[in-house]
Design a protein around this motif. Structure first.
Motif, mmCIF file in Angstrom:
data_model
loop_
_atom_site.group_PDB
_atom_site.id
_atom_site.type_symbol
_atom_site.label_atom_id
_atom_site.label_comp_id
_atom_site.label_asym_id
_atom_site.label_seq_id
_atom_site.Cartn_x
_atom_site.Cartn_y
_atom_site.Cartn_z
ATOM 1 N N THR A 130 0.819 -1.217 0.000
ATOM 2 C CA THR A 130 0.000 0.000 0.000
ATOM 3 C C THR A 130 0.848 1.262 0.000
ATOM 4 O OG1 THR A 130 -0.153 -0.135 2.416
ATOM 5 C CG2 THR A 130 -1.945 -1.130 1.127
ATOM 6 N N SER A 169 2.897 -0.987 -11.047
ATOM 7 C CA SER A 169 2.870 -1.343 -9.643
ATOM 8 C C SER A 169 3.259 -0.150 -8.793
ATOM 9 C CB SER A 169 3.845 -2.494 -9.374
ATOM 10 O OG SER A 169 5.175 -2.056 -9.605
ATOM 11 N N ILE A 170 2.928 -0.221 -7.532
ATOM 12 C CA ILE A 170 3.260 0.876 -6.625
ATOM 13 C C ILE A 170 4.763 0.985 -6.436
ATOM 14 C CG2 ILE A 170 2.994 -0.544 -4.549
ATOM 15 C CD1 ILE A 170 1.836 1.969 -3.172
ATOM 16 N N ARG A 173 6.168 2.738 -9.455
ATOM 17 C CA ARG A 173 5.823 4.160 -9.446
ATOM 18 C C ARG A 173 6.490 4.925 -8.313
ATOM 19 N NH1 ARG A 173 0.835 1.739 -10.505
ATOM 20 N NH2 ARG A 173 0.120 2.120 -8.359
#
Length: 396
Positions: A130, A169-170, A173
């Motif tokens: 997250t 994807s986080i 990024r």
């Protein structure tokens, strides 16, 4: 929230992340792998299967190739089909004996998971990242992840983060685009990727060329093949029923009127990604590997091999950091990988333009087809073009 601390946090349980985790553990470097999919999902998702000799040699040295060597197939040539005529290019003979192993990526992932867990490693399956922070100047990096089933969330504090979870994807990024400086090329066509219960036509990859589209058949096991079929931009998987698929494949992969063998299609997906290459693969405490750093076309089977090579390079750099207090290899990670990545992109781009027909007017299509015929004649002659193909296809 459960708090954990390790040397390296790895996001993504694919070939790059799992290879890195295994090699780090052998160097006494602690790591946790965070994966949003379940173990079953990552162990059954069909992807690549062509493994270069150099990749196999590295995995063998790391003790990660036992099942691959025992159960995989080897191939030392590939077949091209053009206008019903088939010819083979013995690339291993032209490249110093360098062969490929054929072993489905999901099988390798399964092996890497079993080995890592067997060595006492830790993988958090079904945990979605997250947030993560690995900025310059920070004393440590952090990864926050939530369990998909709603169980207790996790915060991992680590020295470094390895982003191995793909291009969307986080973790990818988390490195700003202004730092990654990506370059992109959009291909004017897409591919229908199929998994089918069809024995390989021959024990090697078959590339089919046609004035209007291209196709390929790739062995996965003695009873299963993966097919790729060029389709038009905008078409959906639902537009292609089995009859239409086998008809189109038969038009391209036909050899002197012998029809392509058909069978049960067990998987059907659209692949339409652009080449997307980050000119910088690191930022602060974050390092990008595999598709998180570079996605290239499927031609030549370079993607998984590049991902594992990224893991090899980063593992060596981290071993130098923890074992010798030497930060230089980590600082040079992007520089060390950039040339090899672009060498693979260059070859993949050459091969995909040989195999596929770009949309255009009649004159453009005719010119493209004449170039293809000239290249085919060069490949058949086993001259300089064939030797170039063999060297780049087999890998270093």
């Amino acid at each position: 929230m459960k708090k954990l601390q390790v040397d390296v946090g790895i996001v993504g349980a694919g070939p790059a992340g799992l290879t890195l985790a295994n090699v780090l553990r052998e160097h006494g470097i602690t790591a946790i792998v965070v994966e949003k999919g379940t173990r079953q999902e990552v162990e059954t998702k069909a992807r690549a299967g062509l493994i270069e000799h150099r990749t196999v040699a590295f995995l063998e040295r790391a003790g990660l190739a036992t099942e691959l060597l025992a159960n995989g197939m080897t191939t030392d040539s590939c077949t091209f089909i053009h206008e019903g005529e088939a010819f083979s290019v013995p690339y291993a003979d032209l490249a110093g004996g360098r062969k490929h192993h054929i072993y489905p990526q999901q099988f390798l992932v399964r092996d890497l998971i079993a080995t890592y867990l067997g060595r006492g490693g830790d993988i958090l399956f079904a945990h979605e990242v997250t947030a993560l922070d690995g900025a310059h100047g920070a004393q440590a990096a952090t990864i926050s992840a939530s369990a998909v089933d709603g169980a207790e969330s996790v915060e991992i504090r680590c020295d470094f983060i390895a982003a191995c979870d793909g291009s969307d994807s986080i973790a990818h990024r988390a490195v700003p685009e202004s730092i990654r400086m990506p370059v992109t090329h959009r291909h004017p066509f897409r591919w229908l990727a199929l998994l089918a219960e069809v024995p390989p036509f021959v024990n090697e990859i078959v590339y089919g060329m046609h004035p209007t589209n291209g196709a390929a058949q790739m062995p996965r096991t003695p009873a299963v093949s993966r097919f790729y079929l060029q389709i038009q931009d905008g078409e959906k998987a639902g537009d292609w029923n089995d009859e239409r698929i086998w008809t189109a494949l038969g038009d391209v992969l036909v050899v002197k009127d012998h029809p392509v063998t058909t069978g049960v299609i067990t998987e059907k997906t659209i692949i339409g990604r652009s080449d997307h290459v980050s000119r910088n693969m690191q930022h602060g405490r974050i390092f990008l590997l595999g598709d998180a750093a570079h996605t290239i076309s499927l031609a030549g089977g370079k993607g998984m091999n590049l991902a594992i090579a990224d893991a090899e390079a980063l593992a060596a750099a981290m071993a130098a950091y923890y074992g010798q207090d030497d930060e230089r290899p980590l600082g040079n990670y992007t520089t060390d990988r950039r040339g090899k990545v672009w060498k693979a992109v260059l070859f993949s781009h050459w091969l995909i333009n040989l195999l596929h027909s770009a949309p255009g007017d009649v004159a453009q299509a005719a010119f493209s087809n004449e170039l293809r015929i000239a290249t085919i004649n060069e490949l058949r002659s086993h001259g300089p073009t064939a030797r170039m193909f063999a060297e780049e296809y087999a890998g270093e």
